[in-house]
Design a protein around this motif. Sequence first.
Motif, PDB file in Angstrom:
ATOM      1  N   ILE A  75      25.261  41.013  10.485  1.00 48.79           N
ATOM      2  CA  ILE A  75      24.997  40.755  11.903  1.00 48.79           C
ATOM      3  C   ILE A  75      25.844  41.654  12.793  1.00 48.79           C
ATOM      4  O   ILE A  75      25.395  42.133  13.833  1.00 48.79           O
ATOM      5  N   MET A  76      27.094  41.919  12.354  1.00 47.00           N
ATOM      6  CA  MET A  76      28.058  42.599  13.221  1.00 47.00           C
ATOM      7  C   MET A  76      28.114  44.117  13.023  1.00 47.00           C
ATOM      8  O   MET A  76      28.078  44.880  13.989  1.00 47.00           O
ATOM      9  N   VAL A  77      28.191  44.582  11.779  1.00 48.81           N
ATOM     10  CA  VAL A  77      28.463  45.999  11.514  1.00 48.81           C
ATOM     11  C   VAL A  77      27.321  46.932  11.945  1.00 48.81           C
ATOM     12  O   VAL A  77      27.589  47.970  12.572  1.00 48.81           O
ATOM     13  N   PRO A  78      26.036  46.646  11.646  1.00 51.81           N
ATOM     14  CA  PRO A  78      24.984  47.569  12.103  1.00 51.81           C
ATOM     15  C   PRO A  78      24.986  47.772  13.616  1.00 51.81           C
ATOM     16  O   PRO A  78      24.796  48.901  14.091  1.00 51.81           O
ATOM     17  N   ARG A  79      25.194  46.691  14.361  1.00 52.49           N
ATOM     18  CA  ARG A  79      25.261  46.813  15.821  1.00 52.49           C
ATOM     19  C   ARG A  79      26.468  47.654  16.224  1.00 52.49           C
ATOM     20  O   ARG A  79      26.393  48.495  17.133  1.00 52.49           O
ATOM     21  N   LEU A  80      27.584  47.469  15.536  1.00 56.69           N
ATOM     22  CA  LEU A  80      28.798  48.241  15.822  1.00 56.69           C
ATOM     23  C   LEU A  80      28.569  49.727  15.566  1.00 56.69           C
ATOM     24  O   LEU A  80      29.011  50.581  16.349  1.00 56.69           O
ATOM     25  N   LEU A  81      27.866  50.054  14.489  1.00 58.59           N
ATOM     26  CA  LEU A  81      27.590  51.452  14.153  1.00 58.59           C
ATOM     27  C   LEU A  81      26.765  52.134  15.251  1.00 58.59           C
ATOM     28  O   LEU A  81      27.051  53.282  15.620  1.00 58.59           O
TER      29      LEU A  81
END
Length: 323
Positions: A75-81
């Motif tokens: 949930i968090m890392v793809p958006r962060l990338l």
Amino acid sequence: MENYTFNSFTLQLEGLNISKDFVYPTFLFFFFSYVFIMLANAGIACLVLIDKSLHQPMYLLFCNLPFNDIIGNSIMVPRLLSDILLLPSELIISYHECVLQAFSTHMFGTASHTVLMIMAFDRYVAICDPLRYAAIMTNKMVIKLTVSAWGVALVLVGILLGLTIRLNRCRTMIMNPYCDNPSLFKLSCDSVFINNVYGLTFTVVLLTSSIGTMVLTYAKITVVCLTSKNKSLNSKALKTCSTHLVVYLIMLISGFIVIILHRFPQYSDYRKFAAILFHIIPGSLNPIIYGVQSAEICKSLSRLFRSKPVMPSLRAEKAKVNV
């Protein structure tokens, strides 16, 4: 009187403060970390589910950890990338996506504690009451422990975010690279006294229960090992418990670093990176530690790689030689 309560459904993220020279190295670091987390955790979970020799309570309970690491990081890392490559003015997130991100973040942290607590119970029964282990740790008990670990986390986090969602919002800036509960209730101009009280109670109860469970179970296990002359039991306890304890300490230390850095606003950039690493470090190290330390998982992996089918042509040539 001017009304500041406008409840905007479009929010802006503060993002990471990265110089231009380090944007792509940072992106690649998080990208490869994410790929490794997905492959390693999915791989070890599938291995446990496929290999019948690993259908034991310890490994079935362990499967909750890779599942939690996959959900928490997905949930968090793809958006962060994607945000790393955008300009600060383009870091826009919808309110509903922000709530979902906050929910997954807190579920990840809470479930990390509750899952490791039920795994500690399994180790306690295995070492302190080995004769009754099979009778106690049945499939029904494994299901009960798993449901209780996720159920407790769901209730605690649900109340936490429910108290935040009820608030009116008069700000739109999330002072974080991703959404969490404190970032959300800081958007409000209403009183957040209840949120602060529940948040503190939530943290104290979770940490007290988690640390208390580890201290009590490992104190009892240590006493049993010191008084027992069974070398096989002591060796088994050392291997399985040291693995579990290392995983717990990594998760606990990562979390404490974030909490401590919250007290020092001048180190906000370090706090942001530490909060992201709280997801990435345990998710990366958990499958490695269990894969290396667990003799059963190592054996299962070796059997998997050795059981490659022989090509038909090679079989035919071998048959000719034998004739």
